[in-house]
Design an enzyme around this catalytic site. Sequence first.
Site, PDB file in Angstrom:
ATOM      1  N   PHE A  74       0.802  -1.231   0.000  1.00  0.00           N
ATOM      2  CA  PHE A  74       0.000   0.000   0.000  1.00  0.00           C
ATOM      3  C   PHE A  74       0.834   1.280   0.000  1.00  0.00           C
ATOM      4  O   PHE A  74       0.332   2.334  -0.365  1.00  0.00           O
ATOM      5  CB  PHE A  74      -1.002  -0.028   1.162  1.00  0.00           C
ATOM      6  CG  PHE A  74      -0.666   0.870   2.314  1.00  0.00           C
ATOM      7  CD1 PHE A  74       0.223   0.466   3.290  1.00  0.00           C
ATOM      8  CD2 PHE A  74      -1.248   2.120   2.416  1.00  0.00           C
ATOM      9  CE1 PHE A  74       0.536   1.303   4.352  1.00  0.00           C
ATOM     10  CE2 PHE A  74      -0.945   2.954   3.479  1.00  0.00           C
ATOM     11  CZ  PHE A  74      -0.051   2.553   4.442  1.00  0.00           C
ATOM     12  N   LYS A  75       2.120   1.203   0.379  1.00  0.00           N
ATOM     13  CA  LYS A  75       2.928   2.424   0.379  1.00  0.00           C
ATOM     14  C   LYS A  75       3.038   3.027  -1.025  1.00  0.00           C
ATOM     15  O   LYS A  75       3.278   4.216  -1.170  1.00  0.00           O
ATOM     16  CB  LYS A  75       4.302   2.151   0.972  1.00  0.00           C
ATOM     17  CG  LYS A  75       4.211   1.605   2.389  1.00  0.00           C
ATOM     18  CD  LYS A  75       5.104   2.227   3.371  1.00  0.00           C
ATOM     19  CE  LYS A  75       4.837   1.809   4.808  1.00  0.00           C
ATOM     20  NZ  LYS A  75       4.207   0.507   5.067  1.00  0.00           N
ATOM     21  N   ASP A  76       2.837   2.199  -2.041  1.00  0.00           N
ATOM     22  CA  ASP A  76       2.837   2.716  -3.424  1.00  0.00           C
ATOM     23  C   ASP A  76       1.745   3.761  -3.639  1.00  0.00           C
ATOM     24  O   ASP A  76       1.901   4.639  -4.483  1.00  0.00           O
ATOM     25  CB  ASP A  76       2.595   1.577  -4.424  1.00  0.00           C
ATOM     26  CG  ASP A  76       3.768   0.612  -4.501  1.00  0.00           C
ATOM     27  OD1 ASP A  76       4.914   1.037  -4.277  1.00  0.00           O
ATOM     28  OD2 ASP A  76       3.522  -0.580  -4.793  1.00  0.00           O
TER      29      ASP A  76
END
Length: 495
Positions: free
Chosen positions: A111-113
Amino acid sequence: MEVLYYSTRSEAKPIKASEAILKGLSDDGGLFVPDHVPALDKSLKELAGMTYQEVAYEVMKLFLTDFTEEELKGCIAKAYDSKFDTEVIAPIVEAEGAYYLELFHGPTIAFKDMALSILPHLLITSARKNQIQNEIVILTATSGDTGKAALAGFANVEGTRIIVFYPKNGVSPIQEKQMVTQKGANTLVVGIHGNFDDAQTGVKKIFSDKELAKEMDQKGFQFSSANSINVGRLVPQICYYVYSSAKLLSEGRITEGEKINVVVPTGNFGNILAAFYAKNMGLPIGKLICASNENKVLFDFFRTGAYDRNREFMLTSSPSMDILISSNLERLIYRIAGNDAKKNQELMAALSGQGKYVITDEMKAGLADFYGNYASEKETAAIIKKIYEDCGYVIDTHTAVAAAVYEKYQAETKDETKTVIASTASPFKFTRSVMNAIDEKYDSMTDFELVDELSKLANVKVPNAIEEIRTAPVVHDKQCDADEMKNVVREFLGI
Ligand SMILES: *Cc1c(COP(=O)(O)O)cnc(C)c1O
């Protein structure tokens, strides 16, 4: 109405969004917070017909008020493009009575993308808006995942360079392979002889080196950080909560105004804070369910009002949540203290001094939107197996912590509200733990054998991010001692 950003630790004059993005952290050590949370100015019905990019614009324009429409739309278009393996960017999958919001379709399948793919563009735009002509140099120490996500976000973004230091023998083979195969002439990946703390300390030293900063400025460079407390990472995370509600409405799964609960597997408290902001914008959200692994500092905090990091640090199968200090919680503390910087400053001083603080009953009343619980390693593995056996859907270990906590929440409260579970990583990123949870027989297979087995089992194509590292050539093989880091930076910048 313009939104300005205050520090959580002083009454200093608030600054514009672009300035807050450029600074990252306030000079007084505080985090930047909006002076008010803007209300959504479109109905969910209107948002329901929009693409991810359009919804992102509707949300971000309200927070980043000194960006022009053209600037913001440009950043969004460059971030959420074919780097993601699905046009909808964040698909929703229904399984076992919940909606899984898949936030892992970006370049590093986690999810950091969602934030790191847009941060570089927000940063560059912010620099230009503030008449900064220097090239922005991102310096990061990583224990694995964030490094790769930052590299993928900044690679080939004009006007930026990124240097990542990692402990040479302190990351997993797959994590290392992901980083050392990173393309892009503006990227540098260096393994240091030491542990993560050595890398982190080295980076902090370089950041605070005034002489080096002066020299860099003369040569047209300046440092910045892609740290998770940056407003430029927080705001993009609000978008997918709004998008998920809009999608559920457009698909007829909820009615207009119907509240949903949100479950978030939590580490640094950034993702769930974004959901809290979405709720404050007027999005119909009921409970914000904060899921922890065995590092259950937040669970204890929500129960007792005492935040206490003095405890054993547990290594779990959900390593991105192995955290004892959730930095983004400070934004919530500031708020429930009545936006009182002095009070917040006192609590944070207690945290760094004694490793602990206790909030007042009045502040505790401000946490009513939240429910906290945690899942043990055993419960995490059990829910992966159960959901796979019941529905054929395979979730990763972080998402499994959320799923297990959701089960506990339901058993405890009997709350039947429809629920979105933030699915923060692809199961292909944590293949071994996931496959072992499903069946012990997989234990003897190699990592790539497991990947192929998972693909068959889940009936999901192996993501590009994994396919690539099977064959991609190593392009970074630099190593150094911790005390050589500064020279490595100089060399790369040619100064
Ligand atoms: C970073 C991360 C989390 C925790 O998110 P926070 O915003 O730090 O709370 C959860 N799951 C995965 C896979 C992550 O990478």
